[in-house]
Motif scaffolding. Structure first.
Motif, mmCIF file in Angstrom:
data_model
loop_
_atom_site.group_PDB
_atom_site.id
_atom_site.type_symbol
_atom_site.label_atom_id
_atom_site.label_comp_id
_atom_site.label_asym_id
_atom_site.label_seq_id
_atom_site.Cartn_x
_atom_site.Cartn_y
_atom_site.Cartn_z
ATOM 1 N N ARG A 189 -2.638 6.591 6.274
ATOM 2 C CA ARG A 189 -2.549 5.953 7.583
ATOM 3 C C ARG A 189 -3.278 4.613 7.674
ATOM 4 N N GLY A 190 -4.203 4.335 6.764
ATOM 5 C CA GLY A 190 -4.930 3.075 6.840
ATOM 6 C C GLY A 190 -5.807 2.872 5.621
ATOM 7 N N LEU A 191 -6.339 1.666 5.488
ATOM 8 C CA LEU A 191 -7.221 1.306 4.379
ATOM 9 C C LEU A 191 -8.656 1.297 4.882
ATOM 10 N N LEU A 192 -9.514 2.088 4.235
ATOM 11 C CA LEU A 192 -10.921 2.165 4.631
ATOM 12 C C LEU A 192 -11.776 1.126 3.921
ATOM 13 N N GLY A 193 -11.446 0.815 2.684
ATOM 14 C CA GLY A 193 -12.246 -0.146 1.944
ATOM 15 C C GLY A 193 -11.707 -0.339 0.546
ATOM 16 N N TYR A 194 -12.261 -1.329 -0.145
ATOM 17 C CA TYR A 194 -11.829 -1.606 -1.509
ATOM 18 C C TYR A 194 -12.959 -2.300 -2.247
ATOM 19 N N ASP A 209 0.832 -1.201 0.000
ATOM 20 C CA ASP A 209 0.000 0.000 0.000
ATOM 21 C C ASP A 209 0.868 1.252 0.000
ATOM 22 N N PRO A 210 0.392 2.327 -0.631
ATOM 23 C CA PRO A 210 1.167 3.574 -0.634
ATOM 24 C C PRO A 210 1.180 4.214 0.753
ATOM 25 N N GLY A 226 -14.233 -3.545 -6.651
ATOM 26 C CA GLY A 226 -13.797 -4.170 -7.882
ATOM 27 C C GLY A 226 -12.814 -3.329 -8.668
ATOM 28 N N MET A 227 -12.831 -2.012 -8.470
ATOM 29 C CA MET A 227 -12.011 -1.150 -9.306
ATOM 30 C C MET A 227 -11.060 -0.226 -8.542
ATOM 31 N N GLY A 228 -11.241 -0.080 -7.255
ATOM 32 C CA GLY A 228 -10.395 0.867 -6.550
ATOM 33 C C GLY A 228 -10.260 0.592 -5.072
ATOM 34 N N ARG A 229 -9.486 1.464 -4.414
ATOM 35 C CA ARG A 229 -9.290 1.409 -2.977
ATOM 36 C C ARG A 229 -9.533 2.784 -2.379
ATOM 37 N N VAL A 230 -9.962 2.790 -1.121
ATOM 38 C CA VAL A 230 -10.171 4.050 -0.412
ATOM 39 C C VAL A 230 -9.325 4.011 0.858
ATOM 40 N N TYR A 231 -8.439 5.001 0.996
ATOM 41 C CA TYR A 231 -7.529 5.065 2.134
ATOM 42 C C TYR A 231 -7.914 6.207 3.066
#
Length: 335
Positions: free
Chosen positions: A18-23, A8-9, A25-30
């Motif tokens: 600082r963390g991963l909120l969700g993901y 992860d970046p 089929g096409m993206g991620r939300v940090y």
């Protein structure tokens, strides 16, 4: 929030991650912090999809939508990369509250007054979205966050301009969240209108009051078949009598039979009564629950049904659509 992995970046643009909120089929939300320590939600495209033009087109469509629409019940765009960036990103205000879906799951259904106030404010949000000549196309209990100021609509990834057919209905894009999809999203996704958002709002109100969606089938293909069938009425079991006429109309199979957004707003205002401001404060204060930020508290994903052949023949349109939706939502487990 989940802890970051080595892949992860740690920095996206000027934002420290600082963390991963969700993901999905096409993206991620940090989850990230700006240089002024302001918390933000940062959306990026999955690395393996960066080269796909249709995915980038959808991403920038969401950015265009966020730039076009403003309103007190809509999560605000705070910053974004240049469209020429190799890995584009969008930063949106971070809302610590639970989604309506999480709220109902953990604390139970909303009271009649709170549901009417929710409907009133979401109708205002849709009015702002439609005034910008956009359709949200994915209004669901999982895409409404309960902030300290009341509900906030998020996720414009499927937003479409209302003046013409969408180019996001190809094989690479899912069409919405199945429990709240309108019949036309299943049958003719290029011919939807503002009435589709009204249907999704009706499904969201039904869920907030009863804890279930218009169709309860766990297998996606079975649910889609019923949504698309004009002879399969929605399940309104448990819906209070005061809401039954409104929600029944909102979930009508034909778009022309549904109320307009102003009609929904007026109906909800009558249910709320004269003390609208007090009702809005009550909804916000009574249903605001700050999201747990400890990664160890993250709930495991829910299983997604796999057996589609029992309700739709392999190779059929419904089967292919359901299989694509199942794969994409296996990551998010939002429903």
């Amino acid at each position: 929030m989940q802890p970051l992995k080595s892949t992860d970046p740690k920095q996206i643009g000027p934002i420290a991650i600082r963390g991963l909120l969700g993901y999905g089929g096409m993206g991620r939300v940090y989850f990230g912090l700006t240089g002024d320590a302001e918390p933000v939600a940062v959306k990026v495209i999955r690395e393996d999809l960066l080269g796909r033009e249709e995915v980038r087109a959808r991403f920038f469509r969401e950015l265009d939508a966020l730039r076009s629409v403003q309103g007190p019940q809509i999560a605000a765009l705070l910053d974004a990369s240049d469209e020429t960036d190799e890995r584009p990103w969008i930063a949106i205000e971070y809302i610590r509250g639970l989604t309506v879906k999480e709220l109902v799951e953990t604390r139970g259904c909303l009271s009649l007054e709170h549901a009417a106030t929710l409907g009133l404010l979401l109708a205002k949000a849709l009015a702002d979205i439609h005034a910008a000549e956009l359709l949200h196309r994915d209004l669901t209990p999982g895409n409404v966050l309960m902030s300290r100021e009341g509900p906030k609509v998020i996720d414009f990834g499927l937003a479409a301009f209302a003046d013409g057919p969408s180019d996001l209905t190809g094989s690479a894009a899912h069409l919405g969240t199945p429990p709240c999809m309108s019949p036309e999203q299943v049958n003719s996704p290029r011919q939807i209108s503002t009435a589709s958002d009204v249907y999704s709002l009706g499904a969201t109100l039904l869920y907030s009051l009863t804890g279930h969606y218009p169709y309860r089938d766990r297998v996606t293909a079975a649910r889609l078949l019923k949504i698309s069938d004009p002879n399969s009425p929605p399940d309104l079991d448990g819906l209070p009598d005061q809401f039954e006429p409104l929600v029944r109309r909102m979930l009508a199979h034909e778009q022309a039979d549904r109320p307009t957004v102003p009609e929904v707003r007026a109906w909800c205002e009558r249910l709320v009564g004269s003390q609208v401001n007090a009702a809005i404060r009550s909804l916000a204060v009574g249903n605001y629950v700050e999201r747990e930020t400890d990664p160890e508290q993250a709930a495991p994903p829910k299983p997604v049904p796999k057996d589609l052949s029992a309700v739709a023949p392999p190779g059929s349109v419904i089967h292919r659509l359901a299989e694509r939706l199942r794969r994409e939502y296996a990551a998010t487990a939002r429903f």
